[in-house]
Every structure is written in structure tokens, then in C-alpha cells.
Scaffold this active site. Structure first.
Site, PDB file in Angstrom:
ATOM      1  N   LYS A   1       8.374  -3.160  15.745  1.00  0.00           N
ATOM      2  CA  LYS A   1       8.796  -1.804  15.332  1.00  0.00           C
ATOM      3  C   LYS A   1       9.785  -1.232  16.354  1.00  0.00           C
ATOM      4  CE  LYS A   1       6.624  -1.649  11.504  1.00  0.00           C
ATOM      5  NZ  LYS A   1       7.360  -1.781  10.272  1.00  0.00           N
TER       6      LYS A   1
ATOM      7  N   GLY B   1      -7.225  -3.352  23.181  1.00  0.00           N
ATOM      8  CA  GLY B   1      -5.908  -2.855  22.787  1.00  0.00           C
ATOM      9  C   GLY B   1      -5.920  -1.472  22.143  1.00  0.00           C
TER      10      GLY B   1
ATOM     11  N   ASN C   1      -1.964   7.359  10.949  1.00  0.00           N
ATOM     12  CA  ASN C   1      -2.874   6.432  10.255  1.00  0.00           C
ATOM     13  C   ASN C   1      -2.975   6.772   8.765  1.00  0.00           C
ATOM     14  OD1 ASN C   1      -3.495   6.145  13.147  1.00  0.00           O
ATOM     15  ND2 ASN C   1      -5.162   4.834  12.447  1.00  0.00           N
TER      16      ASN C   1
ATOM     17  N   TYR D   1       0.827  -1.221   0.000  1.00  0.00           N
ATOM     18  CA  TYR D   1       0.000   0.000   0.000  1.00  0.00           C
ATOM     19  C   TYR D   1       0.862   1.273   0.000  1.00  0.00           C
ATOM     20  CZ  TYR D   1      -3.260   3.456   2.037  1.00  0.00           C
ATOM     21  OH  TYR D   1      -4.005   4.578   2.306  1.00  0.00           O
TER      22      TYR D   1
ATOM     23  N   SER E   1       6.128   3.359  13.255  1.00  0.00           N
ATOM     24  CA  SER E   1       4.698   3.561  13.491  1.00  0.00           C
ATOM     25  C   SER E   1       4.456   4.333  14.778  1.00  0.00           C
ATOM     26  CB  SER E   1       4.052   2.181  13.595  1.00  0.00           C
ATOM     27  OG  SER E   1       2.729   2.280  14.060  1.00  0.00           O
TER      28      SER E   1
ATOM     29  N   TYR F   1       3.351  -7.095  16.976  1.00  0.00           N
ATOM     30  CA  TYR F   1       3.646  -6.222  15.827  1.00  0.00           C
ATOM     31  C   TYR F   1       4.319  -4.934  16.303  1.00  0.00           C
ATOM     32  CZ  TYR F   1       3.020  -2.485  12.479  1.00  0.00           C
ATOM     33  OH  TYR F   1       3.261  -1.401  11.679  1.00  0.00           O
TER      34      TYR F   1
ATOM     35  N   THR G   1       2.460   3.511  16.748  1.00  0.00           N
ATOM     36  CA  THR G   1       2.143   2.487  17.742  1.00  0.00           C
ATOM     37  C   THR G   1       3.234   2.406  18.815  1.00  0.00           C
ATOM     38  OG1 THR G   1       1.289   0.235  17.964  1.00  0.00           O
ATOM     39  CG2 THR G   1       3.181   0.487  16.538  1.00  0.00           C
TER      40      THR G   1
HETATM   41  P1  NAD Z   1       1.473  -3.676   3.017  1.00  0.00           P
HETATM   42  O1  NAD Z   1       1.231  -5.010   3.628  1.00  0.00           O
HETATM   43  O2  NAD Z   1       0.491  -3.156   2.050  1.00  0.00           O
HETATM   44  O3  NAD Z   1       2.918  -3.671   2.317  1.00  0.00           O
HETATM   45  C1  NAD Z   1       4.001  -4.424   2.811  1.00  0.00           C
HETATM   46  C2  NAD Z   1       4.582  -5.194   1.624  1.00  0.00           C
HETATM   47  O4  NAD Z   1       5.698  -5.952   2.103  1.00  0.00           O
HETATM   48  C3  NAD Z   1       3.593  -6.186   1.010  1.00  0.00           C
HETATM   49  O5  NAD Z   1       3.535  -5.963  -0.379  1.00  0.00           O
HETATM   50  C4  NAD Z   1       4.175  -7.546   1.346  1.00  0.00           C
HETATM   51  O6  NAD Z   1       3.937  -8.487   0.307  1.00  0.00           O
HETATM   52  C5  NAD Z   1       5.659  -7.229   1.503  1.00  0.00           C
HETATM   53  N1  NAD Z   1       6.394  -8.141   2.384  1.00  0.00           N
HETATM   54  C6  NAD Z   1       6.089  -8.496   3.660  1.00  0.00           C
HETATM   55  N2  NAD Z   1       7.024  -9.335   4.144  1.00  0.00           N
HETATM   56  C7  NAD Z   1       7.953  -9.483   3.163  1.00  0.00           C
HETATM   57  C8  NAD Z   1       9.159 -10.239   3.045  1.00  0.00           C
HETATM   58  N3  NAD Z   1       9.592 -11.035   4.025  1.00  0.00           N
HETATM   59  N4  NAD Z   1       9.853 -10.156   1.894  1.00  0.00           N
HETATM   60  C9  NAD Z   1       9.434  -9.385   0.875  1.00  0.00           C
HETATM   61  N5  NAD Z   1       8.300  -8.669   0.913  1.00  0.00           N
HETATM   62  C10 NAD Z   1       7.565  -8.725   2.049  1.00  0.00           C
HETATM   63  O7  NAD Z   1       1.690  -2.652   4.233  1.00  0.00           O
HETATM   64  P2  NAD Z   1       1.723  -1.051   4.218  1.00  0.00           P
HETATM   65  O8  NAD Z   1       0.471  -0.562   4.831  1.00  0.00           O
HETATM   66  O9  NAD Z   1       2.128  -0.545   2.897  1.00  0.00           O
HETATM   67  O10 NAD Z   1       2.871  -0.813   5.296  1.00  0.00           O
HETATM   68  C11 NAD Z   1       4.214  -0.602   4.907  1.00  0.00           C
HETATM   69  C12 NAD Z   1       5.061  -0.418   6.133  1.00  0.00           C
HETATM   70  O11 NAD Z   1       4.574   0.657   6.899  1.00  0.00           O
HETATM   71  C13 NAD Z   1       5.099  -1.627   7.076  1.00  0.00           C
HETATM   72  O12 NAD Z   1       6.395  -1.751   7.601  1.00  0.00           O
HETATM   73  C14 NAD Z   1       4.114  -1.243   8.153  1.00  0.00           C
HETATM   74  O13 NAD Z   1       4.410  -1.890   9.363  1.00  0.00           O
HETATM   75  C15 NAD Z   1       4.363   0.240   8.238  1.00  0.00           C
HETATM   76  N6  NAD Z   1       3.203   0.988   8.773  1.00  0.00           N
HETATM   77  C16 NAD Z   1       1.988   0.866   8.181  1.00  0.00           C
HETATM   78  C17 NAD Z   1       0.902   1.558   8.698  1.00  0.00           C
HETATM   79  C18 NAD Z   1      -0.471   1.399   8.097  1.00  0.00           C
HETATM   80  O14 NAD Z   1      -1.443   1.727   8.774  1.00  0.00           O
HETATM   81  N7  NAD Z   1      -0.616   0.949   6.869  1.00  0.00           N
HETATM   82  C19 NAD Z   1       1.077   2.399   9.801  1.00  0.00           C
HETATM   83  C20 NAD Z   1       2.340   2.509  10.382  1.00  0.00           C
HETATM   84  C21 NAD Z   1       3.414   1.799   9.853  1.00  0.00           C
HETATM   85  C1  WQD Z   2      -8.819   3.453  13.674  1.00  0.00           C
HETATM   86  C2  WQD Z   2      -9.971   3.749  14.619  1.00  0.00           C
HETATM   87  C3  WQD Z   2     -10.740   1.829  15.840  1.00  0.00           C
HETATM   88  C4  WQD Z   2     -12.236  -0.439  12.432  1.00  0.00           C
HETATM   89  C5  WQD Z   2      -3.584   0.566  13.345  1.00  0.00           C
HETATM   90  C6  WQD Z   2      -2.425  -0.055  14.056  1.00  0.00           C
HETATM   91  C7  WQD Z   2      -1.292   0.926  14.127  1.00  0.00           C
HETATM   92  C8  WQD Z   2      -0.952   1.480  12.749  1.00  0.00           C
HETATM   93  C9  WQD Z   2      -2.159   2.015  12.058  1.00  0.00           C
HETATM   94  C10 WQD Z   2       0.719   0.104  11.741  1.00  0.00           C
HETATM   95  C11 WQD Z   2      -9.838   3.051  15.966  1.00  0.00           C
HETATM   96  C12 WQD Z   2     -11.812   2.326  14.910  1.00  0.00           C
HETATM   97  C13 WQD Z   2     -11.674   0.539  13.230  1.00  0.00           C
HETATM   98  C14 WQD Z   2     -13.641  -0.676  12.542  1.00  0.00           C
HETATM   99  C15 WQD Z   2     -13.787   1.076  14.181  1.00  0.00           C
HETATM  100  N1  WQD Z   2      -0.480   0.455  11.875  1.00  0.00           N
HETATM  101  N2  WQD Z   2     -12.429   1.273  14.082  1.00  0.00           N
HETATM  102  N3  WQD Z   2     -14.356   0.106  13.394  1.00  0.00           N
HETATM  103  O1  WQD Z   2      -5.969   0.870  15.356  1.00  0.00           O
HETATM  104  O2  WQD Z   2      -5.530   3.356  15.021  1.00  0.00           O
HETATM  105  O3  WQD Z   2      -3.977   1.701  14.086  1.00  0.00           O
HETATM  106  O4  WQD Z   2      -3.189   1.001  12.051  1.00  0.00           O
HETATM  107  O5  WQD Z   2       1.679   0.454  12.337  1.00  0.00           O
HETATM  108  O6  WQD Z   2      -0.214   0.235  14.655  1.00  0.00           O
HETATM  109  O7  WQD Z   2      -2.826  -0.412  15.369  1.00  0.00           O
HETATM  110  O8  WQD Z   2      -6.184   1.942  13.051  1.00  0.00           O
HETATM  111  O9  WQD Z   2      -7.827   1.863  11.234  1.00  0.00           O
HETATM  112  O10 WQD Z   2      -7.674  -0.101  12.828  1.00  0.00           O
HETATM  113  O11 WQD Z   2      -8.616   2.044  13.635  1.00  0.00           O
HETATM  114  O12 WQD Z   2     -14.487   1.725  14.952  1.00  0.00           O
HETATM  115  O13 WQD Z   2     -14.198  -1.572  11.876  1.00  0.00           O
HETATM  116  O14 WQD Z   2     -11.168   3.202  14.020  1.00  0.00           O
HETATM  117  O15 WQD Z   2     -11.291   1.400  17.060  1.00  0.00           O
HETATM  118  O16 WQD Z   2     -10.347   3.915  16.941  1.00  0.00           O
HETATM  119  P1  WQD Z   2      -5.474   1.963  14.510  1.00  0.00           P
HETATM  120  P2  WQD Z   2      -7.579   1.370  12.596  1.00  0.00           P
END
Ligand code: NAD
Ligand code: WQD
Length: 344
Positions: free
Chosen positions: A155, A299, A181, A12, A126, A151, A128
Site C-alpha cells: 500500500k 504485529g 476497519n 467485498y 489502508s 501487504y 495500515t
Molecule cells: P476482496 O479480496 O474482497 O476484494 C478484492 C477483489 O480483487 C477480489 O474480488 C479479488 O478476486 C480481486 N483481485 C485480486 N487480485 C486481482 C487481480 N490480479 N486481477 C483481478 N482481480 C483481482 O478485498 P476487499 O476487502 O474488498 O478490499 C478491497 C481493497 O481495499 C483492497 O485493495 C484492500 O487492500 C483494501 N483494503 C481493505 C480493507 C479491509 O479490511 N477489507 C482495509 C483497508 C484496505
Molecule cells: C481487529 C481487532 C485483533 C480476530 C486488518 C489489517 C489492516 C486492514 C484492516 C487492510 C484486532 C482482534 C481479530 C480474532 C481478535 N486491512 N481480533 N480475534 O488487524 O485491525 O486490520 O484489517 O488494509 O491492514 O491488518 O483487523 O479484523 O483482523 O482485527 O481478537 O479472531 O480484532 O487483534 O485488535 P486489523 P482485524
């Protein structure tokens, strides 16, 4: 122009960042094992940019295969490391899979960086890591709380691995970006978020409810200590987020870092409640969302939003897109991909 390795580049946030990099003239090599993304994402990237990124279907847990990518592309200058497992709930059920994937992937990259003399890494962290913050908005000096999921712990440990590695490798520079987010999709609707199965995150659940794929959105709690009782988050447009990575890469390439390990919060600085998101979505798209308030989700933190002053000042970067524009982009993407697979 510099060649940048983007791990997780069909995911993504990775795919949006690849587009921004290519539009800025960078040459991109993607490593992804497609464990949470699809090969067709490359078509979307090519349709937007008019160019194809290099793609290596490699699992970062496989040290030998990782080394081969660097042998094939000896001119890689910098790395943006997105690849990781990211589902909080799943990490509670499968902690070892999360530790193995998220830690080993980083370790293999750091080993390759040493071997191939690559000095720059941008790491996906993150908000988080802050847990339930003591004060709001959260700035980069806020304490790291005990992680409330494996998870989240990956991080925190990854950031520690990076800091320890820098101690013995003064030639390295690392920027850790703590995302709040990320939501929305590219304005072309050619790439976006592709959750597999039932989405955990709010906005994909909202768009799938509007599309009729989900019958009803559950709002997890309305008895928080927030203005309307629902939980508050800092939702940042994924294209704004992607652009911050280009700024970070340029900062590393120009040796503008203040310290070898830098951390920046990437958010908008503004918190929205779940109910505000639903109403903003309805206003932006004209779609009604069928929702019901249910119990809190275990959580979840009550509220978290970023103090963006440091990132704004130091990086010269700011999130620009408004919430309605962003939610509309998520809806346009949903409509564009509605008939696709993995939507049950
Ligand atoms: P995503 O799952 O869409 O993208 C991650 C990609 O990594 C995927 O395409 C997956 O196939 C690939 N992947 C996973 N493990 C792998 C491996 N061992 N080897 C090769 N490829 C691998 O996730 P995203 O939402 O794009 O998140 C990207 C990064 O940002 C992650 O590190 C995630 O923890 C971090 N992040 C995401 C969010 C969020 O809410 N989306 C928030 C904070 C941090
Ligand atoms: C957002 C808000 C839910 C779904 C997560 C990870 C965090 C980071 C970002 C990677 C919250 C509420 C959600 C639903 C709802 N990722 N909600 N109904 O939990 O803030 O963060 O993604 O690092 O580590 O924890 O994101 O989109 O799940 O939730 O009411 O069906 O929406 O309770 O308040 P969150 P989220």
C-alpha cells in the site's frame, strides 16, 4: 452517464461500491479474476440494483488482457482500483506474490490510463500505512511508519508509485482513500463479506462463531493500555465506505481536487475495543458469543482510529451508520449465506 471501471468489483468493498455507483446512475465495468470472490456476487448486485454491471474476468497482472478491456470499453472515464491481495499474515509467507499482484496490477492500470487518456483514479489504501500511531485520532498528516507486513508495504509503495506518476503526468488526478476497519453488509443481505476459509478479521469470526461454524472466538490480548485492555479499532460500515467512493469520483469528474494527489481517512472517528464489539454484537443480535482471551496476535497495533475532520469537511461525507446496526447487518448476511460453500 459516466462509465466507471471498478477493479476487484466482485470483492467485498468493491461489490458494495458497484451497487452505490449503479444506484447513482453510473455505468459500471468490473474487472476481477475471482481469486478472492465468486461470480454469484453479480447476481446479488443485479438483484439489488435491477441492472447488470459489465463483467470482465481478467487478471490485472496480464497487461495484454487489461488493454483489451479498455479497447472494448473506450468510454471508461474513471477507475476505482480495489483489486489486491489483502491478507496480512499470508503476505508474510508469500511476499513476492503480494508485491507481484498489488504492484503490477496498479502499474498496468496506470499504463492503460496513459494510453487511453483516462485522467481519474481512486485508490484503495489502508490505515495500515500509519502503523502504531504516535497520537490519536490519526489524521492524514500522520507519518507513514515502516510497514509491519509486505501487504502494508504494497500500500505504501502503491501510494509512492501514484505520486511519482503524477509528477510526470499533470493531466492525472488521484484520490487515495485510507480505510480503517470496514465491516458489515448491505442492508438487503444480498451482498456481504465472503471470507474464504478461516477468517482473519474480527467481525466475520464473530458472526461465524454465532452461527456455530467456529466453536470459539479468540480475543487477542486483554493487557493493552486501553480502557478494557483489548485492542481498539475504528470499524466503519461498508456501505458508508462505499458511498465515499462515489463522492471521490464526483470530485475527480468535477475537477474539485486541491492537489493532484489527495489522501483521505475513511473511518468513523470512534474507536471500539474487541470486547466492546462482542458486547455490541450480542446486544444487537441477541446471540451469545463464546470467547476466550488468548495472547496478543503478533504485529497488532494497540489502538488506531481516524481523525475524520478533513474527509468530513472536504468531501462533505460522513460515516452515518451506528455500530449495532452495522453488526446486525453482518449477522443478517451471515444467516443468509450460512449454508454456502467455503465455510469450513
Ligand atoms: P476482496 O479480496 O474482497 O476484494 C478484492 C477483489 O480483487 C477480489 O474480488 C479479488 O478476486 C480481486 N483481485 C485480486 N487480485 C486481482 C487481480 N490480479 N486481477 C483481478 N482481480 C483481482 O478485498 P476487499 O476487502 O474488498 O478490499 C478491497 C481493497 O481495499 C483492497 O485493495 C484492500 O487492500 C483494501 N483494503 C481493505 C480493507 C479491509 O479490511 N477489507 C482495509 C483497508 C484496505
Ligand atoms: C481487529 C481487532 C485483533 C480476530 C486488518 C489489517 C489492516 C486492514 C484492516 C487492510 C484486532 C482482534 C481479530 C480474532 C481478535 N486491512 N481480533 N480475534 O488487524 O485491525 O486490520 O484489517 O488494509 O491492514 O491488518 O483487523 O479484523 O483482523 O482485527 O481478537 O479472531 O480484532 O487483534 O485488535 P486489523 P482485524
Amino acid at each position: 452517464m459516466s462509465k466507471i471501471l471498478v477493479t476487484g468489483g466482485t470483492g467485498y468493498i468493491g461489490s458494495h461500491t458497484v451497487v452505490e455507483l449503479m444506484e447513482e446512475g453510473f455505468e459500471v465495468v468490473i474487472i476481477d479474476n475471482l481469486s478472492n470472490s465468486e461470480l454469484e456476487v453479480l447476481d446479488g448486485i443485479t438483484a439489488i440494483t435491477g441492472k447488470e454491471p459489465h463483467f470482465e474476468k481478467v487478471d490485472l497482472r496480464d497487461r495484454e488482457l487489461v488493454i483489451k478491456v479498455f479497447e472494448k470499453h473506450p468510454d471508461i472515464q474513471s477507475i476505482i482500483h480495489f483489486a489486491a491481495f489483502k491478507a496480512v499474515g499470508e503476505s508474510v509467507d508469500k511476499p513476492l506474490a503480494y508485491y507481484e499482484n498489488n504492484l503490477l496490477s496498479l502499474i498496468h492500470l496506470l499504463e492503460a490510463m496513459k494510453q487511453f487518456k483516462i485522467a481519474h483514479l481512486v485508490f484503495s489504501s489502508s490505515c495500515t500505512v500509519y502503523g502504531e500511531p504516535d497520537s490519536l485520532p490519526v489524521d492524514e498528516s500522520a507519518p507513514i511508519k515502516k510497514a509491519n507486513s509486505p501487504y502494508g508495504n504494497t500500500k505504501q509503495i502503491c501510494e509512492e508509485i501514484l505520486q511519482d506518476t503524477l509528477e510526470s503526468s499533470p493531466e492525472l488526478g488521484v484520490i487515495s482513500l485510507r480505510y480503517f476497519n470496514p465491516i458489515g453488509a448491505h442492508p438487503s443481505s444480498k451482498i456481504g463479506e465472503l471470507p474464504i476459509g478461516v477468517p482473519n478479521n474480527l467481525v466475520p469470526f464473530v458472526t461465524q462463531t454465532a452461527a456455530g461454524i467456529r466453536e470459539r472466538l479468540n480475543v487477542f490480548g486483554d493487557n493493552y493500555n486501553t480502557p478494557d485492555g483489548s485492542a481498539v479499532r475504528d470499524y466503519i460500515n461498508v456501505v458508508d465506505l462505499a458511498r465515499a467512493h462515489i463522492v471521490a469520483i464526483r470530485r475527480l469528474l468535477a475537477n474539485k481536487q486541491k492537489t493532484a494527489f489527495e489522501v483521505f481517512n475513511l473511518g468513523t472517528g470512534k474507536g471500539y475495543s474487541v470486547l466492546e464489539i462482542i458486547h455490541a454484537f450480542e446486544k444487537a443480535t441477541g446471540q451469545k458469543i463464546n470467547f476466550k482471551v488468548v495472547d496478543r496476535r503478533e504485529g497488532d497495533v494497540e489502538q488506531v482510529y481516524a481523525d475524520t475532520a478533513y474527509a468530513n469537511r472536504e468531501l462533505g461525507w460522513k460515516a452515518e451508520k451506528g455500530i449495532e446496526e452495522t453488526l446486525l447487518s453482518a449477522w443478517n448476511w451471515e444467516k443468509n449465506t450460512r449454508s454456502k460453500k467455503n465455510r469450513s
